[in-house]
Structure formats: C-alpha cells, structure tokens
Design a protein around this motif. Sequence first.
Motif, PDB file in Angstrom:
ATOM      1  N   UNK B  52       0.844  -1.202   0.000  1.00 35.48           N
ATOM      2  CA  UNK B  52       0.000   0.000   0.000  1.00 35.48           C
ATOM      3  C   UNK B  52       0.876   1.247   0.000  1.00 35.48           C
ATOM      4  N   UNK B  53       1.901   1.218   0.811  1.00 27.78           N
ATOM      5  CA  UNK B  53       2.802   2.376   0.864  1.00 27.78           C
ATOM      6  C   UNK B  53       3.421   2.640  -0.502  1.00 27.78           C
ATOM      7  N   UNK B  54       3.793   1.585  -1.174  1.00 31.14           N
ATOM      8  CA  UNK B  54       4.377   1.740  -2.506  1.00 31.14           C
ATOM      9  C   UNK B  54       3.374   2.398  -3.454  1.00 31.14           C
ATOM     10  N   UNK B  55       2.127   1.998  -3.334  1.00 29.57           N
ATOM     11  CA  UNK B  55       1.082   2.582  -4.200  1.00 29.57           C
ATOM     12  C   UNK B  55       0.883   4.068  -3.876  1.00 29.57           C
ATOM     13  N   UNK B  56       0.881   4.399  -2.597  1.00 27.86           N
ATOM     14  CA  UNK B  56       0.737   5.802  -2.199  1.00 27.86           C
ATOM     15  C   UNK B  56       1.940   6.610  -2.697  1.00 27.86           C
ATOM     16  N   UNK B  57       3.100   6.025  -2.588  1.00 30.82           N
ATOM     17  CA  UNK B  57       4.334   6.696  -3.028  1.00 30.82           C
ATOM     18  C   UNK B  57       4.295   6.978  -4.528  1.00 30.82           C
ATOM     19  N   UNK B  61       3.885  10.636  -6.595  1.00 33.39           N
ATOM     20  CA  UNK B  61       5.066  10.937  -7.418  1.00 33.39           C
ATOM     21  C   UNK B  61       6.286  11.276  -6.570  1.00 33.39           C
ATOM     22  N   UNK B  62       6.421  10.607  -5.429  1.00 35.39           N
ATOM     23  CA  UNK B  62       7.577  10.855  -4.579  1.00 35.39           C
ATOM     24  C   UNK B  62       8.617   9.739  -4.674  1.00 35.39           C
ATOM     25  N   UNK B  63       8.414   8.832  -5.616  1.00 34.43           N
ATOM     26  CA  UNK B  63       9.361   7.735  -5.779  1.00 34.43           C
ATOM     27  C   UNK B  63      10.758   8.221  -6.131  1.00 34.43           C
ATOM     28  N   UNK B  83      -5.550   1.244   7.751  1.00 35.12           N
ATOM     29  CA  UNK B  83      -6.875   0.738   8.090  1.00 35.12           C
ATOM     30  C   UNK B  83      -7.931   1.416   7.225  1.00 35.12           C
ATOM     31  N   UNK B  84      -9.133   0.919   7.316  1.00 34.55           N
ATOM     32  CA  UNK B  84     -10.222   1.478   6.513  1.00 34.55           C
ATOM     33  C   UNK B  84     -10.445   2.952   6.824  1.00 34.55           C
ATOM     34  N   UNK B  85     -10.207   3.326   8.061  1.00 34.63           N
ATOM     35  CA  UNK B  85     -10.475   4.725   8.429  1.00 34.63           C
ATOM     36  C   UNK B  85      -9.515   5.687   7.750  1.00 34.63           C
ATOM     37  N   UNK B  86      -8.396   5.158   7.276  1.00 36.94           N
ATOM     38  CA  UNK B  86      -7.427   6.031   6.599  1.00 36.94           C
ATOM     39  C   UNK B  86      -7.908   6.431   5.216  1.00 36.94           C
ATOM     40  N   UNK B  87      -8.888   5.730   4.674  1.00 39.66           N
ATOM     41  CA  UNK B  87      -9.315   6.006   3.308  1.00 39.66           C
ATOM     42  C   UNK B  87      -8.294   5.461   2.323  1.00 39.66           C
ATOM     43  N   UNK B  88      -8.563   5.664   1.057  1.00 40.59           N
ATOM     44  CA  UNK B  88      -7.674   5.136   0.032  1.00 40.59           C
ATOM     45  C   UNK B  88      -6.700   6.216  -0.424  1.00 40.59           C
ATOM     46  N   UNK B  89      -5.559   6.271   0.240  1.00 36.59           N
ATOM     47  CA  UNK B  89      -4.576   7.311  -0.081  1.00 36.59           C
ATOM     48  C   UNK B  89      -3.841   7.015  -1.388  1.00 36.59           C
ATOM     49  N   UNK B  90      -4.099   5.863  -1.970  1.00 39.10           N
ATOM     50  CA  UNK B  90      -3.521   5.555  -3.266  1.00 39.10           C
ATOM     51  C   UNK B  90      -4.438   5.946  -4.412  1.00 39.10           C
ATOM     52  N   UNK B  91      -5.608   6.481  -4.072  1.00 46.09           N
ATOM     53  CA  UNK B  91      -6.562   6.886  -5.102  1.00 46.09           C
ATOM     54  C   UNK B  91      -6.066   8.155  -5.796  1.00 46.09           C
ATOM     55  N   UNK B  92      -6.357   8.242  -7.089  1.00 45.69           N
ATOM     56  CA  UNK B  92      -5.935   9.395  -7.890  1.00 45.69           C
ATOM     57  C   UNK B  92      -6.368  10.718  -7.260  1.00 45.69           C
ATOM     58  N   UNK B  93      -7.559  10.722  -6.677  1.00 41.93           N
ATOM     59  CA  UNK B  93      -8.075  11.964  -6.093  1.00 41.93           C
ATOM     60  C   UNK B  93      -7.418  12.304  -4.758  1.00 41.93           C
ATOM     61  N   UNK B  95      -4.012  12.238  -4.171  1.00 42.89           N
ATOM     62  CA  UNK B  95      -2.564  12.427  -4.342  1.00 42.89           C
ATOM     63  C   UNK B  95      -1.989  13.395  -3.316  1.00 42.89           C
ATOM     64  N   UNK B  96      -2.629  14.519  -3.170  1.00 41.63           N
ATOM     65  CA  UNK B  96      -2.091  15.539  -2.267  1.00 41.63           C
ATOM     66  C   UNK B  96      -2.135  15.057  -0.820  1.00 41.63           C
ATOM     67  N   UNK B  97      -3.212  14.376  -0.457  1.00 40.11           N
ATOM     68  CA  UNK B  97      -3.315  13.848   0.903  1.00 40.11           C
ATOM     69  C   UNK B  97      -2.227  12.788   1.131  1.00 40.11           C
ATOM     70  N   UNK B  98      -2.011  11.968   0.104  1.00 43.94           N
ATOM     71  CA  UNK B  98      -0.974  10.947   0.219  1.00 43.94           C
ATOM     72  C   UNK B  98       0.409  11.568   0.357  1.00 43.94           C
TER      73      UNK B  98
END
Lengths: 336, 184
Positions: B52-57, B61-63, B83-93, B95-98
């Motif tokens: 998941x972290x890799x997907x968020x990264x 675009x911080x790779x 966890x579910x409460x974190x939401x999907x930080x890998x979602x395109x929408x 990016x900034x939160x991730x």
Amino acid sequence: MYRLVPITSALVLALAAPTAVLADPGNGKGGDRQDRGQRGGEARDAGPAHAGGHGGQDHPGGERGNGRADRPPEDPGKGRDRARERGPDRAGTVRVPDLVRADRGDRGDGRRDASSDLRREAARQVFQTRDGRPVVYFSRDDDRGLIAGCPPGLAKKDNGCLPPGQARQIARAAEAARYDWLWRRGGDDDRRYEYRDGYLLQMNPQGSLLGWLPVLGGALAPGAAWPAQYQYQPAPDYYSSYFGLPSGRDYRYADGALYGVDPQTQTISQIAALLTGQTPAVGQPLPAGYDIYNVPYQYRDQYADGPDAMYRYNDGYVYQADPKTQLVTAVIQLLT
Amino acid sequence: MKTMMRWTLAPLAVMALAACGAEDKAGEAKAVAAPSNRTITATLKDDRSFGVLERVLDNAALGDVLAGKGPYTVFAPSDAAFTASAGDLGDEAMKAQGAAMLRAHIVPGALTRADIVAAMERGGSGTAEMRTMANSLLTFSKEGDAIIVTGDNGARARLSGDETLASNGVVQPVDALLVRPAAS
C-alpha cells in the motif's frame, strides 16, 4: 575553517534584486513575477556557482569550522547597512527579503481584480565562508502569504471557490477533507484550511476565502504547469550538485520541496527532493527536532558526536553544534 | 530478498551494537552496519508488506525523491497500518493527501535504531524528537523493549520488524500511521 565573512559581490547581487522589487510595488503581473523569480535566481546562483567548483576537493565533507555569527538574523535593512560596515574579518548573517506585493494588476487569467492582493515574503539567509563557498538556506515560513482570489480552475461562488460539476465530487471531497488538518499552518485557530482540486484554501471561521496556495501532489505535481502566480526560489547550484540533479531543467524550491521544471513549457517534470527548509544559521540554536544523530553513513567517521561537538544533518548540510549550548558553530557542505 | 538481507545484515548489526557499547557515551551512535546498495524506493518495492505504501508513493510521485541522493529515513507503515479509516490514499483523487501523509513519515538523514535508542537514553526525559518533512515533530519513547513513535496529533505507532539500511537512508517499519484522519 568555516569562518563566516560578510557581504561579497554575490551577496550584493542577491540584495539587488529584492531591492528592485521593493522599489516598485504594486505593478505585479504574472509574467513580472516570474521575471522577478528569475532575477532572484541569477543573483542567488551567482554565489552558489562557486560551490560547484569544489566538488573535487580533497575533503569531501568540506572543512570543519567554528565560525559563529555575532548576532541572529536582523531586520533586512539593518542587515544591509551593517554588512557594508563590517570588515572582511567579521562574521555576520544577513536576512535577505524578497517581498513582492501586487495590490492591483492583471491576474494570470487576464481578469482585472481590484481585490487582488498578492503578498509574498520569502526569506533566506546567505552566508559566505572565508574560502568563498556560500551557504544558502531556503525558508519555509508557516505564515507565508497566501494568494488572494480563487485558484485556477475554481469558480468563485457564494460559499467559496468551487469546481465545475461540484455535486459529483462531494463524496470524494468529504473523504479527502478528513486530512485537511495536515495543511494547517501557523497554529492560528481562527483560520481553517481546505484542500480542493490541487490547492489549499484558507478560510475564516465564517467560510469566506482568504487565500490559496498550490500544494505538493495537487497543483504541484509532475505534468502540471507551474502556477503562474506562485512564486518560487530558484535552487542554487549547490543543490543541483548535491542531489545530482540532471541538467536541462529549472529547479525551483517552494514550500519544502525541490521541483524540476521544463524551462520551455513551465511544466513540472519531477519532484526532485524534499527539504525541511528550516535550517539554523551559525550562532543560532539547533531547532527542536534534531535530538537524534542522523549524519549520512559515509560521513559518520568524520562527524561523530563527541563531548565538544555534535553533528546533525539537514537539507544537504551537516550542522556542527556545541552540545552544551546547542548553538550551531559551523555549517558544512557535503559535496562529493 | 528482504529476508536474505536481514540475515546478511544481522551479524553486522550485532557487531555494530557491540562496538557502540565499547565507545564513549557521546559517540555511541557512530558505527552502523554496511548499507545495502538498494535505494529506499527499491527497498520498499522489494518488500511485500509495503504494497500500500508503494502505491501511495507512486500516486504522490515521490518515488524519485526516495530513489535520489537523500538521505532520508522513512517510517514505513505496513499494509496493515492502512486501516479502513485512513481512506484510500492511493486513489488518484488523494494524491495531495498521500503526499502530505508521506511527508509526515519522512525525516532528514539516516536514523538507525541504535541512534534513536542512544538519543532517548541521552535525554533526561527518556524521549527524543525528530522533525519531519511535513514540519511536524515525531516523539520517540520506550515502552518496555518497544520503541514508540508519536505524531503531532497523537497518532502512535511501534517500530516493528527490522530496519533496513538502504543506500540513501533507512527504512524503519511501523505498525500504524503517524497521522490520522479527522473523524468523518
């Protein structure tokens, strides 16, 4: 030795650009702001350009030093005056303001808006070592001025700036909004912050828009055009050398990140580095948050903590500090 | 690959810790095991527990940053930490939160666990603070043998698993996020 000496020709150049800006406030246009950034960049790069020439030095960590500033950063005007008065053997720091204010003028979208109030203050500190190598700090001020009006792509509505097709975005925005606190700045509880379509919006408690800024991963992301109204600090050559950045791009520092930008299209091509932007000057105390030894592996033999000196890494430099007073006694470049 | 690296590094780590004990107190954090030749980004991609972290990264675009010179230390949340409460930080929408979340998990320089322990022992309070790339503070403390790291808004995680000394910094696995979303 890292004895700091005051103003050199490079620093004079660095001072010249902001002075010109200050002398002509109120005429800001999008293009002008970019030009100002470039002028500032030339001035700033004039100093660090010397640094690149030291890449092949015998001691890759640079020389240790014990130079100490006589006083903390001062009022910019005083700094200039005092800098001129100092002789070459006196150490000193100068805070260089880069204040741009445009109370009126054309906006980036061509509309004229009398309420437009763009205020930017980007402070940086320049030190010149005795051997000619400058140390340039980027600033990261929590209270940095926001840009007035609605950011590009968002339309002004009664309740702020909203994107077209807002209804379908409400659900996603609700989830994203749970992280809005991450952009909270300055500890001012009278402000609230929202992220929307690439931009941070600052609102007052009644919900009126006070200003906006582009944010990393939003409007400041690879593939996006650099926001025309957003001022940046050009990266000095030291950062290009230290981070090994490829040539052919402009490198711009803004709000804790170093961006690679295509000079022709003004499109962001890369997020090149993250920086804290909070680097102490010689004579100042180490800021909170550097309790733990963090020097890069390859420099640990050279810069090991001891009873007389402690070392901490940040943003491409190693800071030597007195373990008892916590005051920074030298700033060391790590060009390899 | 990760397991192999751990076994390879383990004896070196023991030697490094032994060497630390032999040095004077001020210099105890000097020695480190030999780092790998893999960058932080490559290290995270190699380890399946950071999917998941890799997907968020990637999404943020911080790779490139974590594959670059650095050095940085990444407090790397395992997949279970998202966890579910974190939401999907890998979602395109998101990016900034991730990106903002990641910045709060990255600190400048190379922080080994020995460095962290040494700083906690050196400080009178038994805690140590480190500034993140989000301009927030992480506070380290001990609970028994565990090292606890606490974020600005009270989010707590435990350093888990083994640290990895990458070529451009350190990966320190944590079992929870160091930021938490406000209640929806």
